[in-house]
Design a protein around this motif. Structure first.
Motif, PDB file in Angstrom:
ATOM      1  N   ALA A  97      -1.461  -2.841   6.639  1.00 53.28           N
ATOM      2  CA  ALA A  97      -1.701  -2.052   5.717  1.00 53.28           C
ATOM      3  C   ALA A  97      -0.660  -0.608   6.057  1.00 53.28           C
ATOM      4  O   ALA A  97       0.262  -0.767   5.898  1.00 53.28           O
ATOM      5  N   ASP A 124      -0.553   1.156  -0.861  1.00 49.92           N
ATOM      6  CA  ASP A 124      -0.581   0.072  -0.225  1.00 49.92           C
ATOM      7  C   ASP A 124      -1.925  -0.360   0.630  1.00 49.92           C
ATOM      8  O   ASP A 124      -2.581  -1.399   1.279  1.00 49.92           O
ATOM      9  N   TYR A 183      -4.344  -7.415   5.138  1.00 51.53           N
ATOM     10  CA  TYR A 183      -3.742  -7.367   3.802  1.00 51.53           C
ATOM     11  C   TYR A 183      -2.443  -7.751   3.570  1.00 51.53           C
ATOM     12  O   TYR A 183      -1.351  -7.827   5.080  1.00 51.53           O
ATOM     13  N   ARG A 185       1.190  -7.649   1.138  1.00 49.62           N
ATOM     14  CA  ARG A 185       2.042  -7.585  -0.233  1.00 49.62           C
ATOM     15  C   ARG A 185       3.089  -8.582   0.090  1.00 49.62           C
ATOM     16  O   ARG A 185       4.143  -8.395   1.199  1.00 49.62           O
ATOM     17  N   ALA A 195       4.995  -2.213  -3.741  1.00 48.06           N
ATOM     18  CA  ALA A 195       4.501  -3.797  -3.756  1.00 48.06           C
ATOM     19  C   ALA A 195       4.973  -4.179  -5.853  1.00 48.06           C
ATOM     20  O   ALA A 195       4.172  -3.396  -6.077  1.00 48.06           O
ATOM     21  N   GLY A 198       0.223  -6.923  -3.714  1.00 47.63           N
ATOM     22  CA  GLY A 198      -1.052  -6.439  -2.320  1.00 47.63           C
ATOM     23  C   GLY A 198      -2.319  -7.263  -2.567  1.00 47.63           C
ATOM     24  O   GLY A 198      -2.662  -6.893  -3.401  1.00 47.63           O
TER      25      GLY A 198
END
Ligand code: FAD
Ligand code: FES
Ligand code: FES
Lengths: 291, 155
Positions: A97, A124, A183, A185, A195, A198
């Motif tokens: 992220a 994010d 993570y 997105r 995003a 996400g």
């Protein structure tokens, strides 16, 4: 730009005093990548003072200890987090992220604390912080308090910080054995976009590495705040890890999301993306937990 | 009347003092107070990279830095890049590869490219494109810029 003053407190107490006195008329300045734009574009007309929090030692802290975990000062910029080899080895799901916020220029300045305090539903780093059970340390006129990150945001652009309060530290527990996080997105470009959806997830596996003992699934951009979907996490600890179990968790995440339609995507599209991203993020997190 | 702040900083290696209003960005001070107009204002919101400078060696958008923040720190702009004897290798490569048309994005791209090569002297094409994602160019289609950076990496 209307801002008429700049303050650079050197301690938490000094910062709290200014923030308390000025209330809505003061805003913290960390990397400035949200607040400067918002003030310049007239979205925060009441702001008269920017309080630069980067001279407060606690807010620049960045320390990792395998026993006690990771402490990220609220003003520490993204690059410091992902350039630290020990941190990126221990928390690859967080780095996923942190390393995709803006471009290089933004990462030189943008902080995780700012990302959280700006409280955008599309931020994010928040789902990654939620998946990793982060605790927010907040200082204010009444002293210090701690809030689990999933309870921090209350509405788009709003959070639990009261008058005179500032975020000081993000505390992440040490990575558990056989755990993994990720993570992902979706954006229409390769970089530099907000995003559409996400998904941040984390899993802990049993000794045989075939079952989850704990799991967390968190989503961005599908509700007024980042979401922690408890049902999806619970579904993952409910049997042998296989495609069906993962599909089921992804379906529950879709069911929990309440997306809006806007220029980045309509609600159905977002719901579809939730399914895809949760599945893929879980696959990555599980693979990381197994290595 | 807004009070003015007295700021001391190192600009292109030289100790510099200036007066600014607390609401001014580093970009405004560079251009309007210090007459260093190499940094350009494209978007004024962090998206285009035309205002890029190095702050303590790190690439930043000067439109998203408040001028008072640079007190005691060092700023490098495009004006400080060439030596009196010669252009910087990245500048030379941009010229030789015709990596510009109107040129408004060029100072930002050159500083961004220098920052990349300082930390990764031999990037792949993919790494160059990824690194330069925060710099926009409306003219060249990027290809010649990427070639110039790869070329500069060879020298
Ligand atoms: C070109 C561009 C691209 C971007 N790309 C992304 C992206 O890909 N993903 C993403 O999530 N975001 C992105 N952003 C948004 C922004 O960069 C991030 O939200 C960033 O993390 C904000 O951090 P900052 O330190 O710059 O915050 P600031 O702008 O300094 O602060 C943000 C807000 O939080 C408050 N605040 C900051 N620190 C504290 C504190 N310690 N206590 C209390 N309040 C505080 C400020 O007052 C302000 O309201 C982008 C922005 C730009 C301009
Ligand atoms: S003018 Fe600063 S990024 Fe565009
Ligand atoms: S050369 Fe014109 S914008 Fe890049």
């Amino acid at each position: 730009m209307k801002v008429i003053d700049y303050a650079a407190p050197k301690s938490i107490a000094e910062a709290v005093a200014v923030l308390k006195e000025k209330g809505e008329r003061a805003r913290c300045l960390a990397g400035g990548t949200d607040i400067i734009v918002q003030v310049r574009e007239g979205k925060r007309r009441d702001v008269e003072v920017l309080v630069d929090i980067k001279h407060i030692p606690e807010l620049n802290e960045l320390s990792f200890d395998a026993k006690t975990g990771l402490r990220i000062g609220a003003a520490a910029p993204c690059y410091r987090v992902y350039e630290d080899q020990r941190i990126s080895n221990a928390y690859p799901g967080l780095i996923d992220a942190v390393a995709l916020v803006g471009g290089i220029q933004i990462q030189s300045r943008a902080s995780l604390g700012g990302n959280l305090c700006n409280s955008s539903p599309a931020a994010d780093t928040i789902p990654a912080l939620i998946a990793m059970e982060t605790i927010c340390v907040i200082a204010g006129p009444g002293g210090t308090r701690e809030v689990p990150v999933q309870g921090f945001c209350t509405a788009p652009g709003k959070n639990v910080l009261g008058r005179g309060e500032l975020l000081v530290t993000l505390k992440l527990p040490p990575p558990k054995p056989r755990s993994g996080a990720a993570y992902l997105r979706f954006i229409p470009r390769n970089e530099m976009d907000i995003a559409v959806v996400g998904a941040g997830v984390s899993v802990e596996l049993d000794e045989g590495r075939s079952r989850c003992t704990a799991a967390r699934v968190s989503l961005a951009a599908v509700a007024p705040t980042p979401l922690l979907v408890n049902e999806a996490g619970a579904a993952l600890v409910d049997g042998t890890l296989n495609d069906a179990l993962i599909e089921n968790a992804a379906r529950l995440a879709q069911a929990a999301s309440r997306p809006i339609s806007d220029m980045r995507g309509d609600a159905d599209y977002r719901r579809h993306l939730v399914g895809v991203l949760v599945k893929r993020a879980l696959q990555t997190a599980i693979a990381r937990a197994r290595t | 009347m807004t009070k003015k702040l007295h700021i001391e900083a190192k600009i292109n290696g030289k100790d510099t003092e200036f007066l600014c209003e607390p609401r001014q960005s580093l970009l405004e001070v560079l251009r309007d107070v210090l007459q260093l107009t190499g940094a350009k204002e494209g978007c004024n919101n962090g998206n285009c990279g035309a205002c890029n400078v190095l702050l303590d060696g790190r690439l930043v958008n000067s439109c998203l830095v408040m001028a008072p923040e640079i007190a005691g720190r060092s700023v490098a702009t495009i004006e400080g890049l060439a030596s009196p004897q010669a252009l910087h290798p990245v500048q030379k490569a941009f010229l030789e590869n015709a990596a510009l048309q109107c040129g408004i994005c060029t100072p930002g791209f050159i500083l961004a490219s220098k920052a990349l090569l300082d930390q990764n002297p031999h990037p792949t094409e993919h790494q160059v494109r990824h690194w330069l994602a925060g710099n926009l160019c409306r003219c060249t289609g990027y290809d010649k810029i990427v070639r110039a950076v790869l070329d500069a990496a060879k020298t």
